[in-house]
Motif scaffolding. Structure first.
Motif, PDB file in Angstrom:
ATOM      1  N   ALA A 110      -7.956  16.012  45.638  1.00 33.64           N
ATOM      2  CA  ALA A 110      -9.399  16.231  45.713  1.00 33.64           C
ATOM      3  C   ALA A 110     -10.105  15.056  46.381  1.00 33.64           C
ATOM      4  CB  ALA A 110      -9.973  16.458  44.308  1.00 33.64           C
ATOM      5  N   VAL A 111      -9.657  13.847  46.096  1.00 39.61           N
ATOM      6  CA  VAL A 111     -10.269  12.668  46.721  1.00 39.61           C
ATOM      7  C   VAL A 111      -9.981  12.643  48.220  1.00 39.61           C
ATOM      8  CG1 VAL A 111     -10.236  10.145  46.818  1.00 39.61           C
ATOM      9  CG2 VAL A 111     -10.302  11.303  44.605  1.00 39.61           C
ATOM     10  N   LEU A 112      -8.791  13.060  48.627  1.00 39.98           N
ATOM     11  CA  LEU A 112      -8.486  13.123  50.059  1.00 39.98           C
ATOM     12  C   LEU A 112      -9.371  14.157  50.757  1.00 39.98           C
ATOM     13  CD1 LEU A 112      -4.584  12.826  50.230  1.00 39.98           C
ATOM     14  CD2 LEU A 112      -6.307  11.065  50.647  1.00 39.98           C
ATOM     15  N   GLU A 113      -9.609  15.287  50.108  1.00 40.87           N
ATOM     16  CA  GLU A 113     -10.526  16.279  50.673  1.00 40.87           C
ATOM     17  C   GLU A 113     -11.920  15.693  50.843  1.00 40.87           C
ATOM     18  OE1 GLU A 113      -8.980  20.696  49.380  1.00 40.87           O
ATOM     19  OE2 GLU A 113     -10.215  19.601  47.949  1.00 40.87           O
ATOM     20  N   PHE A 114     -12.384  14.975  49.824  1.00 38.12           N
ATOM     21  CA  PHE A 114     -13.703  14.356  49.863  1.00 38.12           C
ATOM     22  C   PHE A 114     -13.801  13.320  50.988  1.00 38.12           C
ATOM     23  CE2 PHE A 114     -16.379  10.744  48.636  1.00 38.12           C
ATOM     24  CZ  PHE A 114     -17.606  11.363  48.397  1.00 38.12           C
ATOM     25  N   SER A 115     -12.732  12.584  51.227  1.00 37.13           N
ATOM     26  CA  SER A 115     -12.747  11.444  52.154  1.00 37.13           C
ATOM     27  C   SER A 115     -12.387  11.810  53.580  1.00 37.13           C
ATOM     28  CB  SER A 115     -11.762  10.369  51.662  1.00 37.13           C
ATOM     29  OG  SER A 115     -11.995  10.008  50.320  1.00 37.13           O
ATOM     30  N   LYS A 116     -11.835  12.994  53.795  1.00 32.09           N
ATOM     31  CA  LYS A 116     -11.149  13.317  55.051  1.00 32.09           C
ATOM     32  C   LYS A 116     -11.974  13.029  56.303  1.00 32.09           C
ATOM     33  CE  LYS A 116     -10.721  17.518  56.558  1.00 32.09           C
ATOM     34  NZ  LYS A 116     -10.359  18.933  56.738  1.00 32.09           N
ATOM     35  N   GLU A 117     -13.208  13.467  56.346  1.00 32.13           N
ATOM     36  CA  GLU A 117     -13.992  13.345  57.571  1.00 32.13           C
ATOM     37  C   GLU A 117     -14.269  11.897  57.954  1.00 32.13           C
ATOM     38  OE1 GLU A 117     -14.593  15.797  59.619  1.00 32.13           O
ATOM     39  OE2 GLU A 117     -13.510  17.081  58.199  1.00 32.13           O
ATOM     40  N   ALA A 118     -14.136  10.982  57.015  1.00 33.31           N
ATOM     41  CA  ALA A 118     -14.395   9.560  57.295  1.00 33.31           C
ATOM     42  C   ALA A 118     -13.137   8.809  57.700  1.00 33.31           C
ATOM     43  CB  ALA A 118     -15.029   8.891  56.072  1.00 33.31           C
ATOM     44  N   CYS A 119     -11.979   9.491  57.701  1.00 35.12           N
ATOM     45  CA  CYS A 119     -10.722   8.784  58.017  1.00 35.12           C
ATOM     46  C   CYS A 119      -9.734   9.719  58.710  1.00 35.12           C
ATOM     47  CB  CYS A 119     -10.110   8.179  56.759  1.00 35.12           C
ATOM     48  SG  CYS A 119      -9.912   9.347  55.375  1.00 35.12           S
ATOM     49  N   ILE A 120     -10.227  10.487  59.661  1.00 32.31           N
ATOM     50  CA  ILE A 120      -9.408  11.487  60.342  1.00 32.31           C
ATOM     51  C   ILE A 120      -8.155  10.872  60.964  1.00 32.31           C
ATOM     52  CG2 ILE A 120      -9.319  13.036  62.340  1.00 32.31           C
ATOM     53  CD1 ILE A 120     -10.809  14.318  60.120  1.00 32.31           C
ATOM     54  N   GLU A 121      -8.325   9.784  61.708  1.00 31.98           N
ATOM     55  CA  GLU A 121      -7.189   9.222  62.436  1.00 31.98           C
ATOM     56  C   GLU A 121      -6.109   8.704  61.495  1.00 31.98           C
ATOM     57  OE1 GLU A 121      -8.347   6.386  65.349  1.00 31.98           O
ATOM     58  OE2 GLU A 121      -9.556   7.804  66.512  1.00 31.98           O
ATOM     59  N   ARG A 122      -6.533   8.063  60.432  1.00 27.99           N
ATOM     60  CA  ARG A 122      -5.545   7.495  59.505  1.00 27.99           C
ATOM     61  C   ARG A 122      -4.865   8.602  58.698  1.00 27.99           C
ATOM     62  NH1 ARG A 122      -5.011   1.460  58.298  1.00 27.99           N
ATOM     63  NH2 ARG A 122      -5.452   0.821  60.421  1.00 27.99           N
ATOM     64  N   LEU A 123      -5.610   9.592  58.280  1.00 31.15           N
ATOM     65  CA  LEU A 123      -4.987  10.709  57.583  1.00 31.15           C
ATOM     66  C   LEU A 123      -4.050  11.475  58.519  1.00 31.15           C
ATOM     67  CD1 LEU A 123      -7.528  12.440  55.158  1.00 31.15           C
ATOM     68  CD2 LEU A 123      -5.381  11.294  54.612  1.00 31.15           C
ATOM     69  N   ALA A 124      -4.372  11.485  59.804  1.00 30.72           N
ATOM     70  CA  ALA A 124      -3.492  12.137  60.777  1.00 30.72           C
ATOM     71  C   ALA A 124      -2.122  11.471  60.798  1.00 30.72           C
ATOM     72  CB  ALA A 124      -4.128  12.096  62.163  1.00 30.72           C
ATOM     73  N   ASP A 125      -2.089  10.159  60.632  1.00 24.47           N
ATOM     74  CA  ASP A 125      -0.799   9.457  60.582  1.00 24.47           C
ATOM     75  C   ASP A 125       0.031   9.949  59.400  1.00 24.47           C
ATOM     76  OD1 ASP A 125      -1.391   7.959  62.833  1.00 24.47           O
ATOM     77  OD2 ASP A 125      -2.235   6.283  61.696  1.00 24.47           O
ATOM     78  N   LEU A 126      -0.622  10.177  58.253  1.00 24.24           N
ATOM     79  CA  LEU A 126       0.081  10.716  57.091  1.00 24.24           C
ATOM     80  C   LEU A 126       0.553  12.135  57.371  1.00 24.24           C
ATOM     81  CD1 LEU A 126       0.999  10.704  54.127  1.00 24.24           C
ATOM     82  CD2 LEU A 126      -1.337  11.348  53.492  1.00 24.24           C
ATOM     83  N   GLY A 127      -0.297  12.931  57.999  1.00 25.89           N
ATOM     84  CA  GLY A 127       0.093  14.300  58.327  1.00 25.89           C
ATOM     85  C   GLY A 127       1.324  14.349  59.207  1.00 25.89           C
TER      86      GLY A 127
ATOM     87  N   GLU B 271       4.676  17.641  67.187  1.00 22.73           N
ATOM     88  CA  GLU B 271       3.957  16.641  67.967  1.00 22.73           C
ATOM     89  C   GLU B 271       2.706  17.197  68.641  1.00 22.73           C
ATOM     90  OE1 GLU B 271       6.800  15.066  70.670  1.00 22.73           O
ATOM     91  OE2 GLU B 271       8.063  14.163  69.108  1.00 22.73           O
ATOM     92  N   SER B 272       2.452  18.481  68.479  1.00 19.79           N
ATOM     93  CA  SER B 272       1.339  19.112  69.178  1.00 19.79           C
ATOM     94  C   SER B 272       0.028  19.067  68.399  1.00 19.79           C
ATOM     95  CB  SER B 272       1.681  20.570  69.492  1.00 19.79           C
ATOM     96  OG  SER B 272       1.846  21.317  68.291  1.00 19.79           O
ATOM     97  N   LEU B 273       0.060  18.563  67.183  1.00 19.52           N
ATOM     98  CA  LEU B 273      -1.141  18.557  66.347  1.00 19.52           C
ATOM     99  C   LEU B 273      -2.173  17.564  66.857  1.00 19.52           C
ATOM    100  CD1 LEU B 273       0.475  18.577  62.772  1.00 19.52           C
ATOM    101  CD2 LEU B 273      -0.498  20.523  63.993  1.00 19.52           C
ATOM    102  N   SER B 274      -3.427  17.982  66.895  1.00 21.00           N
ATOM    103  CA  SER B 274      -4.522  17.045  67.151  1.00 21.00           C
ATOM    104  C   SER B 274      -4.722  16.188  65.914  1.00 21.00           C
ATOM    105  CB  SER B 274      -5.804  17.807  67.469  1.00 21.00           C
ATOM    106  OG  SER B 274      -6.251  18.486  66.296  1.00 21.00           O
ATOM    107  N   ASN B 275      -5.522  15.131  66.031  1.00 20.59           N
ATOM    108  CA  ASN B 275      -5.792  14.296  64.862  1.00 20.59           C
ATOM    109  C   ASN B 275      -6.445  15.099  63.744  1.00 20.59           C
ATOM    110  OD1 ASN B 275      -4.687  11.981  65.924  1.00 20.59           O
ATOM    111  ND2 ASN B 275      -6.636  11.079  66.550  1.00 20.59           N
ATOM    112  N   GLY B 276      -7.380  15.957  64.108  1.00 23.65           N
ATOM    113  CA  GLY B 276      -8.050  16.770  63.100  1.00 23.65           C
ATOM    114  C   GLY B 276      -7.090  17.701  62.392  1.00 23.65           C
TER     115      GLY B 276
END
Length: 399
Positions: free
Chosen positions: A289-306, A314-319
């Motif tokens: 739930a906290v990741l959902e709340f925070s997602k828009e403020a840390c797209i690039e870093r969460l993309a690394d986790l994704g 490898e075709s995924l955009s950061n979003g």
């Protein structure tokens, strides 16, 4: 990164299979004459405490034992174990167990030479001016990473507040991380402590106080944990997975100790203090739930986790990758049978009544301020209500 960063670790870290056997040798090298072993009844029953004492005896180090840690660490445990330390004229501390045993030992190491009540050290009101008693930390779960942090979390039993205390003096001198000790953890403990370690790595990476050294540890920890947690959960005898989880938890502990944690931990501590939910579980309950709340403020870093969850895509955009990260953490919690707060058994009326206090205590801890998106008091209260009946995702992970 602006300015400079500080990176602290234990003086010595020994990790790998059979490293537990080195405790006597390390104790003797520290010129310890008598060690206080701080552990719990579970470790005593398994036989780890007796094994530790035998290693000490083989190296000519005497020992005393405190087995009173029975839950999340409290100021009462600290008081009791400090009394044993003094009565037995010990000059060395060994913690053996989960984060509760290690955090209790950290407090004793500092109080034995600096005095006072442990709560006085919260927020830097009292600083440890004298070197702590040498402390050898030996975790038996792959979770808290406390063996490699300068943080201790102790519950004040008078006002039901979990005191997060951070000073260099609380760092253990030696950390011994033997994955064979974690084989004793049952599946539900493996799950809770594993997601706890994952939350440490994620929050260290998302923290406003992160820097290149912590990023390196956090990314490595996330990879170890993501790739091995389900294996360790389903097959506790898989030593390769246990070893990977232990290393991931150690790296995650180093990362968050130097970058700090964020909103998950800020919200988690009041839940633990008021409703006695173990720290690993409460972090796991809150993380999606906290990741959902925070997602828009840390797209690039969460993309690394994704991309760690789905390194073949490898075709995924950061979003898209950030969304994958959130969905994958939710699916992981579902797979590992992590309950929400209601399923844990917390009464809804009591929870609603406590939300205001939990919100204020969470903000006062300072951790939410490190989050990529810092919640207002109202948003934080709403997030607590969301987490109470939160439903983990059922969709399959992206292939």
């Amino acid at each position: 990164m602006e300015g400079f960063a500080v990176f602290r670790t234990p003086q010595t870290m020994i990790y790998g299979r059979q490293s537990f056997e080195k405790v006597g040798e390390e104790a003797a090298a520290l010129r310890g004459k008598k060690a206080l072993v701080i552990s719990d009844q579970v470790m005593e029953g398994i036989g780890y405490v007796r094994q530790c004492c035998q290693y000490l005896e083989d190296s000519g180090v005497e020992h005393a034992i405190y087995l009173g840690v029975a839950s999340e660490p409290t100021d009462q445990y600290v008081s009791e174990s400090l009394e044993v330390f003094k009565k037995e004229s010990c000059d060395l501390i060994i913690s053996l167990g989960g984060g509760s045993c290690i955090d209790t030992a950290k407090a004793i190491a500092v109080l034995a030479t600096n005095g006072g009540y442990i709560g006085e050290y919260m927020g830097g009101r009292k600083v440890a001016d004298y070197a702590p008693i040498p402390h050898i930390s030996i975790p038996t779960t792959a979770g808290t990473g406390s063996e490699a942090t300068d943080v201790t979390v102790i519950t004040n039993t008078t006002d039901d507040v979990k005191m997060m205390i951070k000073q260099p003096a609380f760092m253990p001198l030696v950390a011994i991380v033997d994955p064979l000790l974690s084989v004793s953890s049952p599946p539900h403990i493996t799950a809770a402590t594993g997601v706890d370690a994952l939350s440490h790595a994620i929050e260290a990476y998302l923290s406003k106080r992160s820097h290149p050294m912590t990023d390196m540890m956090a990314l490595s920890a996330m990879k170890w944990i993501v790739e091995n947690i389900e294996i360790a959960y389903n097959d506790g005898e898989n030593i390769d997975a246990r070893e990977a989880m232990s290393l991931g938890a150690l790296q995650a502990g180093i990362a968050f100790s130097n970058a700090s944690v964020c909103l998950v931990h800020g919200m988690s501590r009041p839940i633990g203090a008021l409703f006695h939910v173990p720290h690993g579980y409460s972090n796991a309950m809150l993380l999606p739930a906290v990741l959902e709340f925070s997602k828009e403020a840390c797209i690039e870093r969460l993309a690394d986790l994704g991309r760690i969850f789905h390194d073949k895509n490898e075709s995924l955009s950061n979003g898209e990758a950030a969304e994958v990260a959130v969905r994958s953490v939710k699916a992981l919690c579902l797979t590992l049978n992590i309950p929400n707060l209601k399923q844990w058994g917390i009464d809804e009326g009591a929870f609603n009544q406590a939300v205001q206090k939990m919100t204020k205590d969470a903000i006062a801890s300072g951790s939410p301020a490190n989050n990529p998106r810092v919640p207002s008091e109202q948003e934080l209260a709403e997030l607590y209500h969301t987490c109470y009946q939160y439903q983990f995702a059922t969709e399959e992970r992206v292939q």
